[in-house]
Scaffold this active site. Sequence first.
Site, PDB file in Angstrom:
ATOM      1  N   CYS A 102       0.711  -1.283  -0.085  1.00  8.62           N
ATOM      2  CA  CYS A 102       0.045  -0.084  -0.048  1.00  8.62           C
ATOM      3  C   CYS A 102       0.913   1.287   0.013  1.00  8.62           C
ATOM      4  CB  CYS A 102      -0.889   0.062   1.250  1.00  8.62           C
ATOM      5  SG  CYS A 102      -2.419   1.104   0.890  1.00  8.62           S
ATOM      6  N   ARG A 139     -13.490   4.859  -2.659  1.00  5.17           N
ATOM      7  CA  ARG A 139     -11.953   4.184  -2.299  1.00  5.17           C
ATOM      8  C   ARG A 139     -12.149   2.922  -2.926  1.00  5.17           C
ATOM      9  NH1 ARG A 139      -8.921   6.345   1.416  1.00  5.17           N
ATOM     10  NH2 ARG A 139      -7.950   4.281   1.874  1.00  5.17           N
ATOM     11  N   HIS A 200      -3.076  -6.125   1.848  1.00  4.27           N
ATOM     12  CA  HIS A 200      -2.603  -5.904   3.238  1.00  4.27           C
ATOM     13  C   HIS A 200      -2.228  -7.097   4.085  1.00  4.27           C
ATOM     14  CE1 HIS A 200      -2.880  -1.527   3.892  1.00  4.27           C
ATOM     15  NE2 HIS A 200      -3.689  -1.271   3.023  1.00  4.27           N
TER      16      HIS A 200
END
Length: 306
Positions: A102, A139, A200
């Site tokens: 990220c 998002r 993640h």
Amino acid sequence: MTHDFVRPLTLTLGHLYPDQLNLYGDRGNIMTLQYRCQMRGIQFRAVGLGIGDALAPDEYDMLFIGGGQDKEQAPVAQDLYELKAIGLWAAIEDDMPVLAVCGGYQLLAHYYRPAEGPDMRGLGVFDAWTIHKGPRSPRCIGNIALSWNGSTLVGFENHGGRTYLGTAKPLGKVLKGSGNNAEDRTEGAIYRNAYGTYLHGSLLPKNPHFADHLIYLALKRKYGEEYLLAMAGQTEPSETADHAAQGLHQNGTVALAAEKKTENSLKPSDILTPLDDKLEWEAHAYILERLGLHSAALTALSAYKK
């Protein structure tokens, strides 16, 4: 079977900015690497490198950098560019495995343009750039699956920036989810043994094959193929392997023999003892099922059962 000349394998991971870039369970990636090494008798150590700490590449075998909020990325971007850039570039060009997630991924590209404020200059490891199109832009958030190396990777993404690749090779093709930009179905980027991704901290826990890939790359770089095969009992020890094991370069890698195998001849399964990954693959398949990728879920489970 092992041989007298084989010494315990050791790996040291440098964790960049553990206090600033630690969103969404990214430490789970390091915990997974540690567990999978320890279960195989590989001594694993993680060392934090914060703002103000120099990066000496000869002290590490792997590097990890996670994600953070925009306000936390700004001081990290400055420190990365001014203090750690030379060491990080040297490590990457020497084929050290690097996992950047990220925000870390964005800072290893050319630049990140936030919704507000000036651009954050990156290192340009990946020929890519990231633009946040503003607070009104939706998002990229949720579970994600992509194709990788004849298999699948699953994880969780949550990012406002859109990353666009130049000549960089993507980590994989998005099967479900947003990926780099929710437009071109690419996810992540690769340069040498450096991997950038938006997946993640569920990345390595739910993808044991990718975790083993990184461990394998680190071991291969440090010890060489012949030594690892002898350690695994697949070949008889040779004088060359013994010299390679003893003759570590200053940066931790070994001088490989001229007669070493081709790069594609050795796989993680050739040197890494299989682990009981039933729960990991069930979690992997569960995400695929939730995303409607039923065939991929069955393939993932059948691959594990083999």
